[in-house]
Write a protein that holds these residues in place. Structure first.
Motif, mmCIF file in Angstrom:
data_model
loop_
_atom_site.group_PDB
_atom_site.id
_atom_site.type_symbol
_atom_site.label_atom_id
_atom_site.label_comp_id
_atom_site.label_asym_id
_atom_site.label_seq_id
_atom_site.Cartn_x
_atom_site.Cartn_y
_atom_site.Cartn_z
ATOM 1 N N TYR A 50 -13.854 -12.762 -19.260
ATOM 2 C CA TYR A 50 -12.618 -13.087 -19.977
ATOM 3 C C TYR A 50 -11.756 -11.842 -20.209
ATOM 4 C CZ TYR A 50 -9.959 -16.425 -22.739
ATOM 5 O OH TYR A 50 -8.994 -17.292 -23.186
ATOM 6 N N ARG A 63 -3.379 -18.407 -22.031
ATOM 7 C CA ARG A 63 -4.038 -17.244 -21.427
ATOM 8 C C ARG A 63 -3.142 -16.579 -20.380
ATOM 9 N NH1 ARG A 63 -8.765 -19.807 -19.765
ATOM 10 N NH2 ARG A 63 -8.919 -18.965 -17.686
ATOM 11 N N ASP A 75 -8.440 -27.096 -23.743
ATOM 12 C CA ASP A 75 -8.694 -26.232 -22.575
ATOM 13 C C ASP A 75 -7.402 -25.955 -21.816
ATOM 14 O OD1 ASP A 75 -11.317 -26.280 -23.235
ATOM 15 O OD2 ASP A 75 -11.868 -27.827 -21.801
ATOM 16 N N GLU A 102 -11.714 -18.785 -12.700
ATOM 17 C CA GLU A 102 -10.306 -18.426 -12.930
ATOM 18 C C GLU A 102 -10.183 -16.984 -13.382
ATOM 19 O OE1 GLU A 102 -9.019 -21.400 -15.667
ATOM 20 O OE2 GLU A 102 -8.507 -22.823 -14.074
ATOM 21 N N ASN A 103 -11.157 -16.529 -14.168
ATOM 22 C CA ASN A 103 -11.118 -15.137 -14.614
ATOM 23 C C ASN A 103 -11.287 -14.169 -13.453
ATOM 24 O OD1 ASN A 103 -10.682 -15.668 -17.312
ATOM 25 N ND2 ASN A 103 -12.851 -15.907 -17.742
ATOM 26 N N LEU A 104 -11.885 -14.657 -12.383
ATOM 27 C CA LEU A 104 -12.013 -13.814 -11.191
ATOM 28 C C LEU A 104 -10.773 -13.909 -10.303
ATOM 29 C CD1 LEU A 104 -15.714 -14.588 -10.224
ATOM 30 C CD2 LEU A 104 -14.828 -12.469 -11.171
ATOM 31 N N GLY A 105 -9.827 -14.731 -10.718
ATOM 32 C CA GLY A 105 -8.579 -14.852 -9.965
ATOM 33 C C GLY A 105 -8.683 -15.722 -8.723
ATOM 34 N N ALA A 162 -17.064 -7.502 -18.868
ATOM 35 C CA ALA A 162 -16.158 -8.350 -18.087
ATOM 36 C C ALA A 162 -16.163 -7.930 -16.618
ATOM 37 C CB ALA A 162 -14.751 -8.268 -18.659
ATOM 38 N N ALA A 211 -13.707 -27.719 -17.317
ATOM 39 C CA ALA A 211 -13.017 -26.496 -17.753
ATOM 40 C C ALA A 211 -14.011 -25.350 -17.924
ATOM 41 C CB ALA A 211 -12.288 -26.759 -19.060
ATOM 42 N N MET A 237 -15.687 -23.924 -23.557
ATOM 43 C CA MET A 237 -14.524 -24.779 -23.331
ATOM 44 C C MET A 237 -14.823 -26.210 -23.771
ATOM 45 S SD MET A 237 -12.533 -22.489 -22.207
ATOM 46 C CE MET A 237 -11.071 -23.149 -21.441
ATOM 47 N N GLY A 238 -13.791 -27.031 -23.756
ATOM 48 C CA GLY A 238 -13.923 -28.377 -24.304
ATOM 49 C C GLY A 238 -14.554 -29.382 -23.358
ATOM 50 N N LEU A 277 -13.800 -21.728 -15.910
ATOM 51 C CA LEU A 277 -13.426 -20.516 -16.662
ATOM 52 C C LEU A 277 -13.757 -19.224 -15.918
ATOM 53 C CD1 LEU A 277 -12.416 -19.260 -19.361
ATOM 54 C CD2 LEU A 277 -14.791 -19.277 -20.103
ATOM 55 N N LEU A 293 -5.178 -23.654 -23.931
ATOM 56 C CA LEU A 293 -5.651 -22.268 -23.928
ATOM 57 C C LEU A 293 -5.414 -21.619 -22.570
ATOM 58 C CD1 LEU A 293 -8.932 -22.695 -25.971
ATOM 59 C CD2 LEU A 293 -6.915 -21.425 -26.654
ATOM 60 N N ARG A 294 -5.542 -22.425 -21.537
ATOM 61 C CA ARG A 294 -5.321 -21.911 -20.194
ATOM 62 C C ARG A 294 -3.865 -21.458 -20.044
ATOM 63 N NH1 ARG A 294 -4.021 -23.136 -15.197
ATOM 64 N NH2 ARG A 294 -5.438 -22.497 -13.533
ATOM 65 N N ALA A 354 -7.583 -10.738 -15.660
ATOM 66 C CA ALA A 354 -7.059 -11.611 -14.601
ATOM 67 C C ALA A 354 -6.437 -12.859 -15.218
ATOM 68 C CB ALA A 354 -8.183 -12.001 -13.661
ATOM 69 N N ARG A 355 -5.272 -13.232 -14.720
ATOM 70 C CA ARG A 355 -4.625 -14.445 -15.229
ATOM 71 C C ARG A 355 -5.078 -15.650 -14.433
ATOM 72 N NH1 ARG A 355 1.699 -13.295 -16.332
ATOM 73 N NH2 ARG A 355 1.457 -11.879 -18.058
ATOM 74 N N PRO A 356 -5.290 -16.751 -15.103
ATOM 75 C CA PRO A 356 -5.638 -17.955 -14.324
ATOM 76 C C PRO A 356 -4.473 -18.347 -13.440
ATOM 77 C CG PRO A 356 -5.248 -18.511 -16.626
ATOM 78 C CD PRO A 356 -5.202 -17.022 -16.542
#
Lengths: 298, 569
Positions: free
Chosen positions: A219, A145, A138, B111-114, B80, B104, B99-100, B108, A141-142, A223-225
């Motif tokens: 996804y 990403r 994770d 974070e994708n929403l910023g 998205a 996480a 995710m693992g 996810l 990948l983060r 947007a970037r983490p």
């Protein structure tokens, strides 16, 4: 799933280090195997990888991988090289004329070279197992990403799909054992082929399901983490230093006395103090960062 | 502005001969709690996929009409972008966790929403607390059970606090406790945060009381859009399988209106003086109105006699002190003792992770106990949760023998590819596969067989199992579906933390509890151990009789009084 080595957070210094540094450490072990040529150094490196696996609690999985995948690869490499190589001079068996292979003479040099290549592959394989078991996917990948969103999407689907398909296969195998006409022997092999076929056929659907989930989680929004500001931990520093030292030592073994080692056309194996020291230093370097066990609990 | 608008939506999947959605027009307003109901394959999941933008962006096909989410047209905005406004949870939890680790996974979407790291961390903690996931946050997702995965998928969808939540049978893998809690959590989100909810659910009795509105699809077309009370009236006339148990019980007695939930049902009965138990009420079990229960009770008594006397007559299955302890892990089963008599029907219940599936695997010999022993009176056929796992051939006829296919009413489909069968047909085929032998299995074990089934399909399954019982096979079903357990089983075994905590007649175990109990039992407070609507009707009729008699006597008395003056005169 039992054959699959997956990441699980354990109480080990390698697991406590950040994913990028753990990955660097495993890559350094692999690279060292590809750089070093001396058999004694490679033996030391192999010991180092196995000991590192044991130190972070995945020794059992590594030994299983060594037995089920590593040794067959090693034997295959040796066999192929011995049969096809024409460069050695020390013949220990003459097998006569073999169709497309022509005259086959088995040489000590071809055997030694096959062993060296095989051991290198085994070390790379075991370092890969160590990475699978100890690098948080994770976190990796983060990080990925943030830099390559497209590649990260593909990598995420792939990494998630592997355990999903493994579970599918396991469930299907269980289901086949529950059939009233559950078969053994040749028929059982046919059933296993059926399972493989069904899992492969279903893999596209499964990957679409996983990709659909990623889509609705935003996804593909671009947007970037956010960057996580984390100070380097003691384990980060230790493993980074160990990785760099391992790489430096491996590069060092390409020079000096070590360079006089050669396989073809005639095997020459200098066993000087430097080779012995390097062979001892590599496992020590691999193990050194595991000595500090402070703050490693999950 | 409506949060979700569908205008004359028509959609056909690629290669399909018939449309999955036909001229659907629908609007969901902010703060609405809407249930999307319908029989299997009526287009519910497709509608949900259209609402989150996966149709047509992901699936292709022919798409006509418009879908707007908070004003965003899904033809112009992909999943998205829609995902920032609408949280979606699909049926299969296995493929929804990407995710693992649980933490996480929850991070996810945020974070994708910023969102900032602090906002992500806070949202994770809050949603984990709300859904009881705090203890799982650091766990690997591949170690989670189906129910746990379902909760994680839900939490991941809810963590960003979307304005619209789209849920496709989110409680299908949850135990009754977690299922009820989830519905009320959704209601709380809906009431406190104005979150609109569009929920697909087969077990309507679980969620109807929380809903503002019910939309029904039939063969892809919208056939009902009303409040829950009106929906129940409509279902009573037009679609019986969609009626709740309470509505069926009331309908059988001619009591109106059909109740939306336990509270309303009790209020109606109280107003009619039918809620208070009479002193002479007996359990409805003896004699049982459902004839299949009688044989089962006899079989159980016979088993107990045999167990007590140490008779050599073998049970179909006996487990003695079975433990299942994981290496470096917890004990999944802890000294389970269980015996099944031939022909007996048992429901195995318990919370997610209680050990039900593991127990069935031990029964079938897929797992060996780490301690204790399992004695089988013959072959134990096990139907695992996903019937598709059994299907590895290209033709139905290759999967099982003709006799087994005929028994499953699938003989005429022999040339079809098993993957093209409907869900119900697949399950019947899987049942044919596991029971395809000259001798019927001593035990048929089924793991969550009613997941995703409508009531018609459940009734069909229960009938099929009844046929097996007549052949002498004992049947054990691990299920979260309390209504199915009550209708099917004569005995219920309740597992908790790998231990058997209750093992008795279904009426004893499923009456009087809060969660592991049927709607009928909740309404009647466990009176006379009535579990299913038919039991409830029988009980209420006995309560209505004295009132009816009094009502009849009252006019007679009145007539006499009226007549008396005449006599006096």
């Amino acid at each position: 799933m039992s054959a699959l080595v997956v990441y699980r957070r354990r109480a080990s210094p390698l697991h406590a280090a950040r994913a990028s540094i753990s990955a660097l450490y495993c890559v350094a072990l692999s690279a060292a195997a590809l750089i070093a040529a001396h058999p004694l150094v490679l033996a030391g490196l192999l010991a180092g990888v196995l000991l590192a696996g044991a130190a972070c609690g995945v020794g059992r999985q590594m030994l299983r991988t060594l037995r089920t995948v590593g040794l067959p690869i090693l034997l295959l490499t040796v066999l192929v090289n011995v049969l096809v190589s024409r460069d050695g001079l020390t013949v220990f068996a003459r097998l006569g004329y073999f169709g497309p292979l022509g005259q086959v003479n088995l040489t000590l040099e071809a055997l030694a070279y096959g062993l060296l290549v095989g051991v290198r592959l085994v070390i790379v394989l075991l370092a890969g197992v160590l990475a699978s078991a100890s690098v948080d996917p994770d976190e990796m990948l983060r990080s990925l990403r943030r830099v390559y969103p497209g590649s990260a999407l593909a990598a995420t689907v792939a990494t998630r799909l592997v355990p999903v398909l493994a579970r599918d296969a396991q469930r299907m195998a269980e289901a086949q054992r529950c059939r009233a006409d559950a078969e053994t022997g040749a028929a059982g092999k046919r059933e296993r082929l059926g399972i493989v076929r069904a899992v492969v056929a279903g893999s596209l659907d499964r990957s679409l399901d996983v990709a659909a989930t990623l889509e609705v989680r935003g996804y593909g929004s671009g947007a970037r983490p956010p960057r996580l500001a984390r100070p380097l931990s003691r384990h980060d520093i230790h493993f980074a230093l160990a990785a760099l030292a391992t790489l430096a030592l491996a590069l060092g073994t390409r020079a000096g006395d070590f360079a006089s080692f050669q396989v073809y056309p005639l095997l020459r194996l200098p066993l000087g103090a430097a080779a012995v020291l390097a062979a001892l230093a590599l496992p020590a370097l691999a193990l050194a960062p595991f000595l500090d066990r402070q703050g490693i609990a999950p | 502005m409506s949060l979700l608008e569908l205008e004359h939506l028509n959609y056909t999947y690629p290669g399909a001969s018939a449309p999955a959605l036909r001229d659907v027009t629908l609007a969901i307003e902010p703060g609405e709690f809407c249930i999307l109901a319908g029989l299997s394959a009526s287009g519910k999941s497709t509608l949900l996929r259209a609402a989150c933008g996966l149709v047509p962006h992901f699936h292709g096909g022919e798409f006509a009409g418009r879908v707007r989410v908070a004003g965003l047209d899904t033809r112009e905005h992909g999943p998205a972008e829609i995902g920032a406004l609408a949280g979606t949870v699909f049926q299969d939890p296995e493929t929804q966790v990407v995710m693992g680790t649980v933490r996480a996974e929850l991070a996810l979407g945020l974070e994708n929403l910023g969102r900032s790291p602090a906002a992500v961390a806070r949202a994770i903690e809050e949603v984990a607390l709300a859904l009881g996931l705090s203890a799982l946050l650091e766990r690997s997702t591949h170690e989670l059970s189906g129910g746990e995965l379902q909760r994680v998928a839900l939490a991941a969808a809810l963590a960003p606090r979307p304005r619209l939540v789209l849920l496709d049978e989110p409680t299908s893998q949850l135990d009754p406790v977690a299922g009820d809690e989830l519905i009320w959590l959704l209601r709380r989100l809906n009431q406190e945060w104005d979150t609109a909810v569009l929920l697909i659910e087969h077990r309507l009795e679980r969620c109807l009381a929380a809903a503002d509105r019910v939309v029904v699809l039939e063969q892809g077309a919208l056939v009902n859009d009303s409040d829950p009370a009106t929906f129940l009236r409509w279902a009573g006339e037009a679609c019986g399988p969609l009626q709740t148990p309470a509505a069926r019980m009331f309908a059988g007695l001619g009591i109106e209106p059909a109740p939306v939930g336990v509270r309303q049902a009790r209020a109606t009965l109280r107003a009619r003086g039918l809620l208070d138990a009479r002193a002479d009420e007996r359990p409805t079990a003896e004699p049982d109105p459902e004839p299949e229960r009688v044989g089962g009770a006899r079989a159980r008594r016979a088993l107990r006699r045999r167990s007590a006397t140490g008779s050599s007559a073998a049970p179909a299955l006996r487990m003695r002190g079975v433990w299942h302890e994981l290496r470096d892990g917890p004990a999944i089963l802890r000294g389970v003792d269980l015996a099944l008599a031939p022909g007996e029907r048992i429901a195995l219940m318990g919370r997610n992770g209680a050990g039900k599936s593991t127990l069935l695997r031990h029964a079938a010999g897929l797992l060996a106990p780490t301690r204790g022993e399992v004695e089988r009176g013959g072959r134990v056929a096990l139907l695992l949760q996903n019937p598709g796992d059994y299907l590895v051939h290209e033709r139905v006829a290759e999967e099982a023998g003709a006799a087994a296919l005929a028994r499953a009413h699938l003989l005429e489909l022999g040339a079809r590819n098993p993957r093209d069968l409907s869900g119900g047909e697949r399950q019947r085929l899987a049942l044919a596969i596991v029971s395809d032998s000259e001798q019927p299995p001593a035990v048929l074990a089924l793991d969550e067989p009613t997941r995703g089934m409508d009531r018609g399909a459940k009734d069909e399954l229960a009938q099929w199992l009844e046929g097996l019982r007549e052949e002498g096979s004992a049947v054990i079903v691990a299920t979260h579906d309390v209504e199915f357990a009550a209708a099917f089983a004569e005995r219920v075994v309740l597992l908790a933390d790998g231990r058997v905590i209750a093992d008795a007649a279904a009426r004893e175990v499923l009456c009087g509890g809060w969660y592991f109990t049927t709607e009928t039992a909740r309404i009647l407070d466990g009176a006379a151990q009535a579990l299913v609507p038919r039991d409830g009707q029988a009980l209420l009729r006995t309560r209505m009789r004295p009132r009816a008699a009094a009502a009849v006597r009252a006019p007679r008395a009145g007539s006499a009084r009226d007549a008396q003056p005449e006599v006096l005169r």
